[in-house]
Design an enzyme around this catalytic site. Structure first.
Site, short mmCIF file in Angstrom:
data_model
loop_
_atom_site.label_atom_id
_atom_site.label_comp_id
_atom_site.label_asym_id
_atom_site.label_seq_id
_atom_site.Cartn_x
_atom_site.Cartn_y
_atom_site.Cartn_z
N GLY A 28 0.89 -1.33 0.01
CA GLY A 28 -0.21 0.10 0.07
C GLY A 28 0.88 1.52 -0.02
O GLY A 28 2.02 1.31 -0.46
N TYR A 29 0.15 2.25 0.10
CA TYR A 29 0.77 3.75 0.13
C TYR A 29 1.52 3.95 -1.30
O TYR A 29 2.66 3.99 -1.46
CB TYR A 29 1.86 4.14 1.28
CG TYR A 29 1.68 5.52 1.63
CD1 TYR A 29 0.52 5.94 2.16
CD2 TYR A 29 2.37 6.33 1.46
CE1 TYR A 29 0.31 7.22 2.45
CE2 TYR A 29 2.53 7.64 1.56
CZ TYR A 29 1.44 8.30 2.18
OH TYR A 29 1.38 9.48 2.42
N GLU A 32 4.17 6.04 -7.78
CA GLU A 32 4.31 5.90 -9.45
C GLU A 32 4.81 4.46 -9.63
O GLU A 32 4.86 3.83 -10.81
CB GLU A 32 5.13 6.92 -10.02
CG GLU A 32 4.17 8.03 -10.51
CD GLU A 32 3.19 7.55 -11.65
OE1 GLU A 32 3.66 6.94 -12.78
OE2 GLU A 32 2.11 8.00 -11.27
N HIS A 34 4.82 1.71 -8.11
CA HIS A 34 3.60 0.72 -7.94
C HIS A 34 2.84 0.71 -9.14
O HIS A 34 2.64 -0.28 -9.81
CB HIS A 34 2.77 0.71 -6.75
CG HIS A 34 3.51 0.68 -5.29
ND1 HIS A 34 3.64 1.83 -4.45
CD2 HIS A 34 3.92 -0.26 -4.80
CE1 HIS A 34 4.18 1.43 -3.56
NE2 HIS A 34 4.53 -0.13 -3.57
N GLN A 145 12.58 -3.40 -9.47
CA GLN A 145 14.05 -3.59 -9.48
C GLN A 145 14.66 -2.73 -8.31
O GLN A 145 15.71 -3.15 -7.70
CB GLN A 145 14.69 -2.97 -10.78
CG GLN A 145 16.17 -3.20 -10.77
CD GLN A 145 16.95 -4.46 -10.58
OE1 GLN A 145 16.13 -5.49 -10.61
NE2 GLN A 145 18.24 -4.39 -10.09
N GLN A 150 15.14 -8.43 -2.81
CA GLN A 150 13.99 -9.21 -2.94
C GLN A 150 13.51 -9.97 -4.18
O GLN A 150 13.00 -10.93 -4.23
CB GLN A 150 12.88 -8.09 -2.65
CG GLN A 150 11.25 -8.45 -2.86
CD GLN A 150 10.27 -7.50 -2.29
OE1 GLN A 150 10.15 -7.39 -0.91
NE2 GLN A 150 9.63 -6.70 -2.97
O1 PAF Z 1 8.11 -5.06 -1.76
C1 PAF Z 1 6.91 -4.97 -1.13
O2 PAF Z 1 6.27 -4.22 -1.10
C2 PAF Z 1 6.60 -6.22 0.00
O3 PAF Z 1 7.86 -6.77 0.47
C3 PAF Z 1 5.72 -7.53 -0.63
C4 PAF Z 1 6.55 -7.89 -1.85
C5 PAF Z 1 4.49 -6.77 -1.31
C6 PAF Z 1 5.70 -8.26 0.23
O4 PAF Z 1 5.09 -7.94 1.48
#
Ligand code: PAF
Length: 277
Positions: A28-29, A32, A34, A145, A150
């Site tokens: 959330g929050y 751009e 996302h 990226q 992650q």
């Molecule tokens: O990148 C994120 O926002 C978080 O690590 C994810 C992949 C949604 C997992 O909680």
């Protein structure tokens, strides 16, 4: 746009939507960065699911999850505008009921960099992402990226556990002055916001020196450290030049190399990276 709060409803609706399904997991929050993932998912799939879940298991005991920014109404309005079909926003008790006790551990690649500074972080990330993949059953999942480690961890988990989906990585979205977009940028006051530019400046410096022929990672790292140390509001967590797949630190730049760093500006820990080659 449907808003779904339970796992049972999400699984039921999943059976009714058109394949292929693009999925963007978020906390959330939205910014751009996302929204660029959602747009890409929209282009490639007739159905788009976005999750909003601030995952408690990826925050360490010293990290204040209650301080994590949150504005679901704003997020929903943004997602509606992007043509999202389904937003999955479960409460914590839905994802982690009291008897919850199973975890996904991805091994060596999670011990370094972010994993070394934030013990347990990747166990939380891989577990929640595995759960979300099981619930949403996406054809394609989209990540930025910006969170380079992650991305490596999730790709490894998907490959090792034979998960049936494609992981798609899209470039970091930056502010016009170069600062990587992050929900955490909202913690910065104007002075810190200016100081935060040092992350991108250090990465750009490494990129420039490398393109001029410098291959010695110790020299590149030293130049980056010197530049960051000139910024009084910055304190360095790590500066790394590593193999972009294994995250093994390099003595000499071998391509592709991931140049990544974590720097605390005031009280806010920011990360950023560039890939050489
Ligand atoms: O990148 C994120 O926002 C978080 O690590 C994810 C992949 C949604 C997992 O909680």
């Amino acid at each position: 746009m449907k808003i779904v709060e339970t796992i049972a409803d999400m699984k039921r609706i999943r059976q009714q939507i058109v394949e292929p399904v693009g999925f963007v997991p978020t906390m959330g929050y939205l910014h751009e960065g996302h929204l660029s993932l959602v747009r890409w998912a929209r282009l490639e799939n007739p159905s788009v699911v976005v999750s909003i879940f601030v995952n408690p298991t990826q925050f360490g005991p010293q990290e204040d999850i209650d301080r994590y920014p949150c504005d679901p109404q704003r997020d929903l309005a943004l997602l509606e505008k992007e043509g999202t079909d389904i937003v999955f926003m479960p409460p914590v008790a839905e994802m982690y009921p009291q008897q919850f006790s199973s975890w996904v551990e991805v091994g060596e690649v999670t011990d370094r960099l972010e994993g070394a500074s934030r013990p347990g972080h990747f166990r939380g990330v891989s577990t929640v992402v595995a759960k979300l993949f099981n619930i949403v059953q996406p054809t394609r999942a989209y990540f930025g990226q910006k969170d380079a480690q992650q991305v490596i961890v999730i790709k490894k988990m998907v490959a090792d556990l034979d998960m049936n989906l494609e992981v798609i990585i899209l470039p970091t979205v930056r502010e016009p002055d170069g600062l990587a977009m992050s929900s955490r940028n909202t913690y910065l006051n104007p002075e810190e916001r200016q100081a935060a530019l040092v992350l991108y400046q250090a990465l750009t410096l490494a990129q420039q020196l490398w393109s001029q022929g410098e291959k010695d990672t110790e020299k590149l790292r030293r130049e980056m450290l010197t530049l960051i140390q000139e910024q009084p509001l910055a304190s360095i967590d790590y500066v790394s030049i590593a193999n972009a797949e294994t995250l093994d630190e390099l003595d000499v730049v071998n391509l592709p190399a991931l140049v990544s760093l974590a720097v605390i500006i005031g009280k806010t820990r920011l990360i950023d990276n560039v890939v050489l080659g």
